[in-house]
Design a protein around this motif. Structure first.
Motif, PDB file in Angstrom:
ATOM      1  N   UNK A  12       0.823  -1.210   0.000  1.00  0.00           N
ATOM      2  CA  UNK A  12       0.000   0.000   0.000  1.00  0.00           C
ATOM      3  C   UNK A  12       0.860   1.265   0.000  1.00  0.00           C
ATOM      4  N   UNK A  13       1.959   1.263  -0.751  1.00  0.00           N
ATOM      5  CA  UNK A  13       2.824   2.431  -0.755  1.00  0.00           C
ATOM      6  C   UNK A  13       2.117   3.678  -1.287  1.00  0.00           C
ATOM      7  N   UNK A  14       1.092   3.497  -2.096  1.00  0.00           N
ATOM      8  CA  UNK A  14       0.399   4.646  -2.666  1.00  0.00           C
ATOM      9  C   UNK A  14      -0.550   5.331  -1.706  1.00  0.00           C
ATOM     10  N   UNK A  15      -1.085   4.600  -0.724  1.00  0.00           N
ATOM     11  CA  UNK A  15      -2.106   5.148   0.167  1.00  0.00           C
ATOM     12  C   UNK A  15      -1.666   5.270   1.627  1.00  0.00           C
ATOM     13  N   UNK A  16      -0.704   4.476   2.052  1.00  0.00           N
ATOM     14  CA  UNK A  16      -0.420   4.361   3.478  1.00  0.00           C
ATOM     15  C   UNK A  16      -0.017   5.687   4.118  1.00  0.00           C
ATOM     16  N   UNK A  36       3.906  -8.898   4.596  1.00  0.00           N
ATOM     17  CA  UNK A  36       4.840  -9.345   3.572  1.00  0.00           C
ATOM     18  C   UNK A  36       4.868  -8.479   2.330  1.00  0.00           C
ATOM     19  N   UNK A  37       4.738  -7.160   2.480  1.00  0.00           N
ATOM     20  CA  UNK A  37       4.744  -6.266   1.315  1.00  0.00           C
ATOM     21  C   UNK A  37       6.040  -6.383   0.528  1.00  0.00           C
ATOM     22  N   UNK A  38       5.908  -6.249  -0.782  1.00  0.00           N
ATOM     23  CA  UNK A  38       7.079  -6.323  -1.658  1.00  0.00           C
ATOM     24  C   UNK A  38       7.315  -5.005  -2.391  1.00  0.00           C
ATOM     25  N   UNK A  39       6.526  -3.978  -2.089  1.00  0.00           N
ATOM     26  CA  UNK A  39       6.722  -2.673  -2.731  1.00  0.00           C
ATOM     27  C   UNK A  39       7.439  -1.745  -1.744  1.00  0.00           C
ATOM     28  N   UNK A  40       7.176  -0.456  -1.794  1.00  0.00           N
ATOM     29  CA  UNK A  40       7.855   0.493  -0.918  1.00  0.00           C
ATOM     30  C   UNK A  40       7.099   0.824   0.348  1.00  0.00           C
TER      31      UNK A  40
END
Length: 248
Positions: A12-16, A36-40
């Motif tokens: 959720x790098x775009x909204x968090x 286990x996020x794999x983005x930023x």
């Protein structure tokens, strides 16, 4: 009451960042459970040093993330644990309302169908249909009066959480929750919240984007939860026959 706001997160790098900024004025303690996020996503958290973090090494599912949040809240002695989704669909300024309502209830659950708000957006037809069917079924077999089975915006007292023994890892965990809540005769109150779908096409993952497959998955979880409840606490729940769309 000592309150913990918990936010399960997966990519959720775009909204968090936006969600955390809006939540900070309404929550003294915030826990992000990263599934286990794999983005930023984890990079975003560097800008919020006061936010606590619990990490899953691998993606385990929405239910598993909430179980970690519940365990953290209980272990650290919080009186109330609030859950809020990380995609921006929940209004943080309603957190105090949920916490206040928890003084007289074991579980306070947001409902997107109790009232109309200016910011409401239409629910995707398949999600609304499934929510209606499952909600009808839960109410019939558990004696509840829910209007929204799947809203993730909730407040739980610690005493309620300590009675639950949840095992479901995926999106159907709320069904297991409602069965156990009914068996333990927990007091449930719904609070009206806006219905906001920022991304109506958001994926459930794997085969669950197919509405029929998702309905069957929910039904299996409900059947299993009731069978387990009968064995564990002898609450004598009777599952009514499956509701079919044609009957509505």
């Amino acid at each position: 009451m000592r309150t913990l706001l918990t936010i399960p997160v997966y990519n959720e790098e775009g909204q968090l960042g936006h969600v955390l900024e809006r939540s900070l004025p309404y929550a003294e303690d915030i826990l992000v459970v990263d599934d286990g996020s794999t983005d930023g996503t984890l990079d975003i958290l560097k800008d919020f040093p006061s936010v606590k973090l619990h990490q899953h090494a691998q993606n385990r599912g929405y239910g598993a993330a909430l179980r970690s949040a519940f365990a953290y809240g209980c272990e650290h002695g919080y009186d109330v644990v609030v859950t809020m989704d990380s995609d921006g669909q929940h209004e943080p300024d309603l957190i105090p309302r949920l916490v206040k309502a928890s003084k007289d209830a074991d579980i306070v659950s947001g409902s997107r169908y109790l009232a109309t708000f200016d910011e409401d957006t239409p629910a995707p037809k398949d999600r609304r249909r499934i929510n209606l069917l499952i909600t009808d079924q839960l109410n019939a077999c558990l004696g509840l009066q829910l209007t929204d089975t799947f809203c993730g915006f909730k407040a739980y007292t610690r005493s309620a959480l300590e009675k639950l023994h949840l095992t479901e890892d995926g999106y159907s965990m709320p069904l297991e929750l409602w069965v156990q809540a009914a068996c333990h005769k927990l007091t449930i109150v719904e609070v009206a919240v806006p219905r906001v779908y920022l991304d109506p096409s958001r994926s459930f993952g794997e085969t669950l984007d197919d509405s029929d497959a998702r309905m069957e998955y929910y039904q299996r979880t409900l059947d299993r939860a009731i069978a387990v409840a009968r064995r564990r606490v002898g609450c004598g729940l009777e599952l009514r026959p499956r509701l079919q769309e044609a009957n509505r």
